[in-house]
Design a protein around this motif. Structure first.
Motif, PDB file in Angstrom:
ATOM      1  N   ILE A  71      33.936  -8.587  20.357  1.00 26.10           N
ATOM      2  CA  ILE A  71      33.035  -9.263  21.119  1.00 26.10           C
ATOM      3  C   ILE A  71      33.035  -9.456  22.452  1.00 26.10           C
ATOM      4  N   GLU A  72      31.820  -9.168  23.179  1.00 23.10           N
ATOM      5  CA  GLU A  72      31.783  -9.112  24.685  1.00 23.10           C
ATOM      6  C   GLU A  72      32.272 -10.316  25.145  1.00 23.10           C
ATOM      7  N   ASP A  73      33.319 -10.377  26.006  1.00 22.48           N
ATOM      8  CA  ASP A  73      33.891 -11.428  26.464  1.00 22.48           C
ATOM      9  C   ASP A  73      32.956 -12.254  27.665  1.00 22.48           C
ATOM     10  N   LEU A  74      33.226 -13.567  27.838  1.00 22.88           N
ATOM     11  CA  LEU A  74      32.755 -14.045  29.241  1.00 22.88           C
ATOM     12  C   LEU A  74      33.172 -13.411  30.362  1.00 22.88           C
ATOM     13  N   PRO A  75      32.403 -13.318  31.426  1.00 21.22           N
ATOM     14  CA  PRO A  75      32.808 -12.723  32.760  1.00 21.22           C
ATOM     15  C   PRO A  75      33.717 -13.729  33.163  1.00 21.22           C
ATOM     16  N   THR A  76      34.819 -13.320  33.839  1.00 24.45           N
ATOM     17  CA  THR A  76      36.077 -14.137  34.282  1.00 24.45           C
ATOM     18  C   THR A  76      35.653 -15.487  34.865  1.00 24.45           C
ATOM     19  N   ALA A 103      38.532  -8.643  18.992  1.00 22.36           N
ATOM     20  CA  ALA A 103      39.019  -8.216  20.215  1.00 22.36           C
ATOM     21  C   ALA A 103      38.067  -8.592  21.249  1.00 22.36           C
ATOM     22  N   LEU A 104      38.410  -9.054  22.449  1.00 19.43           N
ATOM     23  CA  LEU A 104      37.397  -9.330  23.521  1.00 19.43           C
ATOM     24  C   LEU A 104      37.450  -8.497  24.569  1.00 19.43           C
ATOM     25  N   VAL A 105      36.283  -7.926  24.663  1.00 23.69           N
ATOM     26  CA  VAL A 105      36.054  -6.730  25.874  1.00 23.69           C
ATOM     27  C   VAL A 105      35.218  -7.301  26.981  1.00 23.69           C
ATOM     28  N   THR A 106      35.709  -7.190  28.213  1.00 20.74           N
ATOM     29  CA  THR A 106      34.866  -7.818  29.272  1.00 20.74           C
ATOM     30  C   THR A 106      33.663  -6.967  29.439  1.00 20.74           C
ATOM     31  N   ARG A 168      37.379   6.672  28.048  1.00 15.05           N
ATOM     32  CA  ARG A 168      38.116   6.228  26.971  1.00 15.05           C
ATOM     33  C   ARG A 168      39.342   5.036  27.286  1.00 15.05           C
ATOM     34  N   ASP A 169      39.786   5.586  28.675  1.00 12.74           N
ATOM     35  CA  ASP A 169      40.903   4.916  29.297  1.00 12.74           C
ATOM     36  C   ASP A 169      40.754   3.540  29.591  1.00 12.74           C
ATOM     37  N   ARG A 170      39.666   3.264  29.749  1.00 17.38           N
ATOM     38  CA  ARG A 170      39.198   1.987  30.183  1.00 17.38           C
ATOM     39  C   ARG A 170      39.675   0.800  28.996  1.00 17.38           C
ATOM     40  N   LEU A 171      39.421   1.300  27.676  1.00 14.82           N
ATOM     41  CA  LEU A 171      39.650   0.501  26.491  1.00 14.82           C
ATOM     42  C   LEU A 171      41.337   0.149  26.590  1.00 14.82           C
ATOM     43  N   LYS A 173      42.619  -1.691  28.729  1.00 12.60           N
ATOM     44  CA  LYS A 173      42.580  -2.845  29.316  1.00 12.60           C
ATOM     45  C   LYS A 173      42.521  -4.011  28.163  1.00 12.60           C
ATOM     46  N   VAL A 174      41.887  -3.689  26.833  1.00 11.13           N
ATOM     47  CA  VAL A 174      41.766  -4.512  25.932  1.00 11.13           C
ATOM     48  C   VAL A 174      43.009  -4.823  25.269  1.00 11.13           C
ATOM     49  N   ALA A 175      43.113  -6.056  24.716  1.00 12.25           N
ATOM     50  CA  ALA A 175      44.316  -6.511  23.910  1.00 12.25           C
ATOM     51  C   ALA A 175      43.644  -6.458  22.444  1.00 12.25           C
ATOM     52  N   TRP A 176      43.844  -5.090  21.887  1.00  9.16           N
ATOM     53  CA  TRP A 176      43.518  -4.674  20.405  1.00  9.16           C
ATOM     54  C   TRP A 176      44.328  -5.149  19.555  1.00  9.16           C
ATOM     55  N   PRO A 177      43.856  -5.893  18.518  1.00 14.07           N
ATOM     56  CA  PRO A 177      44.766  -6.341  17.160  1.00 14.07           C
ATOM     57  C   PRO A 177      45.162  -5.244  16.548  1.00 14.07           C
ATOM     58  N   GLU A 178      46.335  -5.606  15.877  1.00 18.49           N
ATOM     59  CA  GLU A 178      46.685  -4.524  14.612  1.00 18.49           C
ATOM     60  C   GLU A 178      45.794  -4.698  13.789  1.00 18.49           C
ATOM     61  N   LEU A 179      45.255  -3.634  12.595  1.00 19.95           N
ATOM     62  CA  LEU A 179      44.434  -3.991  11.682  1.00 19.95           C
ATOM     63  C   LEU A 179      45.177  -3.478  10.314  1.00 19.95           C
ATOM     64  N   ALA A 180      45.037  -4.506   9.437  1.00 22.27           N
ATOM     65  CA  ALA A 180      45.699  -3.932   8.008  1.00 22.27           C
ATOM     66  C   ALA A 180      45.113  -2.836   7.703  1.00 22.27           C
ATOM     67  N   GLU A 181      45.806  -2.042   6.750  1.00 20.77           N
ATOM     68  CA  GLU A 181      45.252  -0.690   6.106  1.00 20.77           C
ATOM     69  C   GLU A 181      44.050  -0.971   5.641  1.00 20.77           C
ATOM     70  N   VAL A 182      43.010  -0.033   6.082  1.00 18.29           N
ATOM     71  CA  VAL A 182      41.653  -0.029   5.465  1.00 18.29           C
ATOM     72  C   VAL A 182      41.880   0.695   4.288  1.00 18.29           C
ATOM     73  N   ALA A 183      41.518  -0.007   3.014  1.00 14.44           N
ATOM     74  CA  ALA A 183      41.098   0.719   1.755  1.00 14.44           C
ATOM     75  C   ALA A 183      40.197   1.816   1.721  1.00 14.44           C
ATOM     76  N   SER A 184      40.679   2.907   1.178  1.00 18.67           N
ATOM     77  CA  SER A 184      39.587   4.128   1.041  1.00 18.67           C
ATOM     78  C   SER A 184      38.344   3.774   0.181  1.00 18.67           C
TER      79      SER A 184
END
Length: 184
Positions: A71-76, A103-106, A168-171, A173-184
């Motif tokens: 989700i695009e986060d609100l501006p600070t 995940a919230l991405v500014t 890519r390094d800019r990512l 800055k985001v608090a990424w959650p851990e994802l459960a293993e995705v089923a194939s």
């Protein structure tokens, strides 16, 4: 609702690719990018707070088919105010109730990931999508949602596009959650 179809590469079966929903939330025109890469803008005839219910219902309709929402986060400077904050609250509640991490991405981080500049305008975002993926969108809401999905896929090792490492390094800055293993 307007939609665009995914690029052919976005529909290829990938096995364990995470199913990511990109959301550029707005009370008047919410942009979305579905896990298959198709994009659209959720608009409706509803008035006032009923739009919150309509957006919440639309997102809930996809909750069982996604592993993560980006989700695009609100501006600070706008975090505690405005109707867009209410939209965020309604959508986050749906995701929490469905057990879907998000995940919230500014805006600045999203722009820097897409273009290399945190202050890029909407045209630069669209040009970057055209250059990197050959994608064009019906509006900037869809474009932002597509970039949000692309950032999530990149973060979880399933990138559909290539951006320079500095972008890519800019990512980080985001608090990424851990994802459960995705089923194939």
């Amino acid at each position: 609702m307007t939609t665009t179809q995914p690029a052919p590469a976005a529909t290829a079966a990938t096995g364990s690719r995470p199913r990511i929903l990109g959301l550029d939330l707005s009370i008047t025109a919410t942009g979305f990018a579905l896990p298959d890469g198709s994009t659209g803008t959720f608009k409706g005839p509803w008035k006032g707070d009923w739009r919150l219910v309509a957006i919440k219902t639309a997102v809930a309709g996809h909750a069982d088919a996604i592993d993560l929402a980006v989700i695009e986060d609100l501006p600070t400077h706008a975090k505690a105010a405005g109707i867009t904050g209410m939209v965020h609250g309604a959508v986050r509640a749906v995701l929490l109730e469905a057990g879907v991490p998000y995940a919230l991405v500014t805006p600045a981080t999203l722009k820097a990931y897409a273009t290399g500049k945190g202050n890029a305008d909407k045209t630069a975002m669209a040009i970057a999508a055209l250059k990197r993926a050959g994608r064009e969108f019906g509006d900037d809401n869809q474009c932002d949602a597509w970039w949000l999905r692309a950032a999530g896929l990149d973060q979880y090792g399933a990138a559909e596009i290539t951006v320079p490492q500095a972008q890519r390094d800019r990512l980080a800055k985001v608090a990424w959650p851990e994802l459960a293993e995705v089923a194939s």
